[in-house]
Design an enzyme around this catalytic site. Structure first.
Site, short mmCIF file in Angstrom:
data_model
loop_
_atom_site.label_atom_id
_atom_site.label_comp_id
_atom_site.label_asym_id
_atom_site.label_seq_id
_atom_site.Cartn_x
_atom_site.Cartn_y
_atom_site.Cartn_z
N ASP A 45 37.68 -12.33 58.03
CA ASP A 45 39.03 -11.90 57.65
C ASP A 45 39.98 -11.80 58.85
O ASP A 45 40.98 -11.10 58.80
CB ASP A 45 38.97 -10.56 56.89
CG ASP A 45 38.31 -9.48 57.72
OD1 ASP A 45 37.81 -9.80 58.82
OD2 ASP A 45 38.29 -8.32 57.28
N HIS A 248 39.33 -34.35 79.27
CA HIS A 248 39.69 -33.20 78.43
C HIS A 248 38.69 -32.05 78.62
O HIS A 248 38.32 -31.38 77.67
CB HIS A 248 39.78 -33.62 76.96
CG HIS A 248 40.93 -34.56 76.71
ND1 HIS A 248 40.89 -35.55 75.77
CD2 HIS A 248 42.13 -34.67 77.32
CE1 HIS A 248 42.04 -36.22 75.79
NE2 HIS A 248 42.81 -35.71 76.73
N ASP A 265 45.48 -28.27 84.52
CA ASP A 265 46.46 -28.83 83.57
C ASP A 265 46.74 -27.73 82.56
O ASP A 265 45.91 -27.45 81.70
CB ASP A 265 45.88 -30.08 82.89
CG ASP A 265 46.88 -30.77 81.97
OD1 ASP A 265 47.93 -30.17 81.64
OD2 ASP A 265 46.61 -31.92 81.58
N ASP A 276 54.11 -28.55 80.27
CA ASP A 276 52.85 -29.28 80.49
C ASP A 276 52.81 -29.72 81.95
O ASP A 276 53.46 -30.69 82.32
CB ASP A 276 52.83 -30.49 79.52
CG ASP A 276 51.53 -31.29 79.62
OD1 ASP A 276 50.63 -30.89 80.36
OD2 ASP A 276 51.45 -32.31 78.92
N HIS A 355 44.33 -43.60 81.53
CA HIS A 355 45.25 -43.05 80.51
C HIS A 355 46.67 -43.50 80.79
O HIS A 355 46.94 -44.18 81.78
CB HIS A 355 45.13 -41.52 80.41
CG HIS A 355 45.44 -40.78 81.67
ND1 HIS A 355 46.73 -40.59 82.14
CD2 HIS A 355 44.64 -40.15 82.56
CE1 HIS A 355 46.69 -39.86 83.24
NE2 HIS A 355 45.43 -39.60 83.53
N HIS A 359 54.09 -38.69 77.94
CA HIS A 359 54.28 -38.52 76.49
C HIS A 359 55.52 -37.67 76.28
O HIS A 359 55.92 -36.91 77.17
CB HIS A 359 53.05 -37.84 75.86
CG HIS A 359 52.61 -36.59 76.56
ND1 HIS A 359 53.19 -35.36 76.35
CD2 HIS A 359 51.65 -36.36 77.50
CE1 HIS A 359 52.60 -34.45 77.10
NE2 HIS A 359 51.66 -35.03 77.83
N HIS A 366 52.42 -33.02 72.63
CA HIS A 366 52.62 -34.46 72.44
C HIS A 366 53.66 -34.57 71.35
O HIS A 366 53.35 -34.54 70.16
CB HIS A 366 51.30 -35.15 72.06
CG HIS A 366 50.29 -35.09 73.16
ND1 HIS A 366 48.94 -35.25 72.96
CD2 HIS A 366 50.42 -34.87 74.49
CE1 HIS A 366 48.30 -35.14 74.12
NE2 HIS A 366 49.18 -34.90 75.06
N GLU A 389 52.65 -38.29 84.55
CA GLU A 389 51.35 -37.74 84.94
C GLU A 389 50.29 -38.78 85.29
O GLU A 389 49.25 -38.88 84.64
CB GLU A 389 50.81 -36.84 83.82
CG GLU A 389 50.83 -37.45 82.42
CD GLU A 389 50.24 -36.50 81.37
OE1 GLU A 389 49.13 -36.00 81.61
OE2 GLU A 389 50.89 -36.27 80.34
N TYR A 393 40.54 -40.92 88.82
CA TYR A 393 39.28 -40.24 88.53
C TYR A 393 38.15 -41.13 88.99
O TYR A 393 37.93 -42.20 88.43
CB TYR A 393 39.18 -39.94 87.02
CG TYR A 393 40.48 -39.38 86.48
CD1 TYR A 393 40.76 -38.01 86.52
CD2 TYR A 393 41.48 -40.24 86.01
CE1 TYR A 393 41.97 -37.50 86.08
CE2 TYR A 393 42.70 -39.74 85.56
CZ TYR A 393 42.94 -38.39 85.59
OH TYR A 393 44.15 -37.91 85.16
N ARG A 410 45.18 -35.42 89.18
CA ARG A 410 46.32 -35.74 88.32
C ARG A 410 47.48 -34.88 88.77
O ARG A 410 47.28 -33.73 89.17
CB ARG A 410 46.00 -35.50 86.84
CG ARG A 410 47.17 -35.80 85.90
CD ARG A 410 46.77 -35.96 84.43
NE ARG A 410 46.22 -34.74 83.85
CZ ARG A 410 44.94 -34.53 83.59
NH1 ARG A 410 44.06 -35.47 83.86
NH2 ARG A 410 44.53 -33.40 83.07
N GLU A 412 51.28 -33.85 87.32
CA GLU A 412 52.09 -33.97 86.09
C GLU A 412 53.31 -33.07 86.15
O GLU A 412 53.19 -31.86 86.39
CB GLU A 412 51.23 -33.59 84.87
CG GLU A 412 52.02 -33.56 83.56
CD GLU A 412 51.14 -33.30 82.35
OE1 GLU A 412 50.09 -32.63 82.50
OE2 GLU A 412 51.53 -33.74 81.25
#
Ligand code: MG
Ligand code: ZN
Length: 444
Positions: A45, A248, A265, A276, A355, A359, A366, A389, A393, A410, A412
């Protein structure tokens, strides 16, 4: 960072009404209907923290669950809200509700009704309208409900009314609006960005060998909430060492070691709008030689990509600029075998950069909006907000110089397209090596 004063409700309501008027202009004599997101159970609940549907909120500024907006177009347009009725008993447990009467006035609607009247009133609102625009296919329960209204109108055919002949997707119409931000949205996004920059600075200062990724995550969450942001805009990625090569990674459970980089990130959501940001920095405050070399390569790619963000440029231009710079760097560092043109054409660089470079950003991290139209990348226009970004890697592997193994980087930023170029709204989070090292030297 002290909390910002929120934008006053009358201003939010005025903007939302203007958006509904623009939508009305696009649907002719048709009717548009959109429900907000349902509350969702987490277990037994308890519920997940409530988050409204982005399309619904864009058109209403109304934050409560169990609500539906109807926009009737044509010669005598009507803006109608269905929402929860006042209920002293429920409000004692769950908190305040506006109720239809106050909601109509405060949120600038022509009519407002309790949700319990939705099914009774919808057939009348769509009867004799040529088109009905709704969210198609998202939620089976909602689709059944819309079908029910249509069937009810059809059942009245002998009384001389007709059901809409055309069913349209309302979100496609709103996407085209959402992708260009207005001044109110930009001002909220600048505040969200400022809070997230502050959070990243705080995270850098809190990082040291022996700490865990989740301890750094806790600093981010503290900074978001203490400045008034309602939530992270997405699950924060706090990835030390080799974890940064998992795109991710969200476990955020490992212990940080000297000599590793930490990739963070993370961005807050403020009053519905996402930020972001990614920063990558050394756990011990000093970049090693190989880390420095690879970082400079990614930073160069990011700066060139940002440079390519300007009105009239193709959506693809920043990505192309980033890839070109990365390829040159990869050849120079011995990660890819030259010449650079060959690496570009063969796509060899994808082993280390798999990648895309950005975006749309807005109510959703996104965000809504096309990237291609009629087979062509869209052109950037003032009011667009995009992330930039690029990254790199490097997993251990044959032919990969060992000095770079397990380095994931990265960088960004959030970038607004302006009339003359761009505005980086996340510039306050350090990203140049000197600035990062100087900031981290001040750790307690
Ligand atoms: Mg990100
Ligand atoms: Zn992003």
């Amino acid at each position: 960072m002290p909390p910002f004063d929120p934008i006053p409700l009358p201003e939010l309501a005025r903007t939302a009404r203007a958006r509904r008027e623009r939508l009305a202009a696009r649907i002719g004599d048709g009717v548009a209907v959109l429900a907000t997101a349902p509350e969702r159970t987490r277990n037994r609940d308890t519920h997940y923290p409530y988050r409204f549907d982005s399309y619904f909120y864009y058109l209403t500024a109304f934050p409560e669950p169990e609500a539906v907006v109807v926009v009737v177009g044509g010669a005598s347009p009507r803006h109608v809200l269905f929402c929860r009725a006042r209920d002293p008993e429920r409000e004692l447990w769950d908190g305040y509700r506006h109720g239809p009467e106050a909601a109509r006035e405060r949120f600038g609607f022509d009519e407002a009704w309790p949700m319990s009247e939705l099914d009774a009133r919808m057939p009348g609102l769509i009867a004799d309208r040529p088109a009905l625009y709704c969210a198609i296919g998202e939620d089976p329960g909602w689709s059944a409900r819309v079908s029910g209204w249509l069937n009810e109108v059809r059942a009245m055919a002998r009384t001389g009314v007709a059901a809409p002949a055309t069913l349209g997707e309302v979100r496609v119409l709103v996407d085209a609006m959402r992708v260009v931000k207005d001044e109110q949205e930009l001002s909220i996004m600048r505040r969200a960005a400022a809070i997230s920059c502050d959070a990243h600075r705080r995270a850098m200062r809190a990082t040291r060998p022996g700490r865990h990724e989740f301890e750094v995550e806790a600093e981010l969450l503290h900074a978001f909430r203490a400045a008034g942001a309602q939530a992270p805009a997405y699950t924060s990625i706090v990835a030390g060492g080799a974890n940064a090569c998992v795109l991710h990674y969200v476990d955020n459970a490992s212990k940080l070691a000297a000599g590793e980089l930490l990739l963070v990130d993370a961005g807050c959501e403020l009053d519905g709008y996402a930020s972001d940001i990614t920063r990558t920095f050394p756990v011990d405050g000093r970049f090693s030689g190989p880390q420095r070399a690879l970082y400079e390569c990614v930073l160069e790619a990011q700066l060139r990509a940002i440079d390519a963000v300007r009105p009239g440029a193709s959506w693809q231009a920043p990505h192309d600029a980033a890839v070109a710079a990365l390829c040159a760097g990869f050849v120079e560092l011995g990660l890819c075998e030259g010449p650079v043109e060959r690496v570009l054409e063969s796509g060899d660089y994808r082993r280390f950069y798999m990648h895309r470079t950005g975006h749309w950003l807005g109510l959703d991290v996104h965000d809504a909006g096309d990237y291609k139209r009629d087979g062509q990348w869209v052109a950037l226009e003032p009011g667009n907000v995009t992330t930039v970004e690029p990254g790199c890697y490097v997993r251990p592997g044959d032919g990969v110089p060992e000095a770079f193994w397990n380095i994931g980087i990265r960088i960004e930023d959030d970038v607004v397209v302006t009339a003359t170029g761009n505005e980086v709204i996340t510039a306050d989070a350090p990203k140049r090596i000197d600035d990062i090292e100087a900031w981290m030297r001040e750790r307690s």
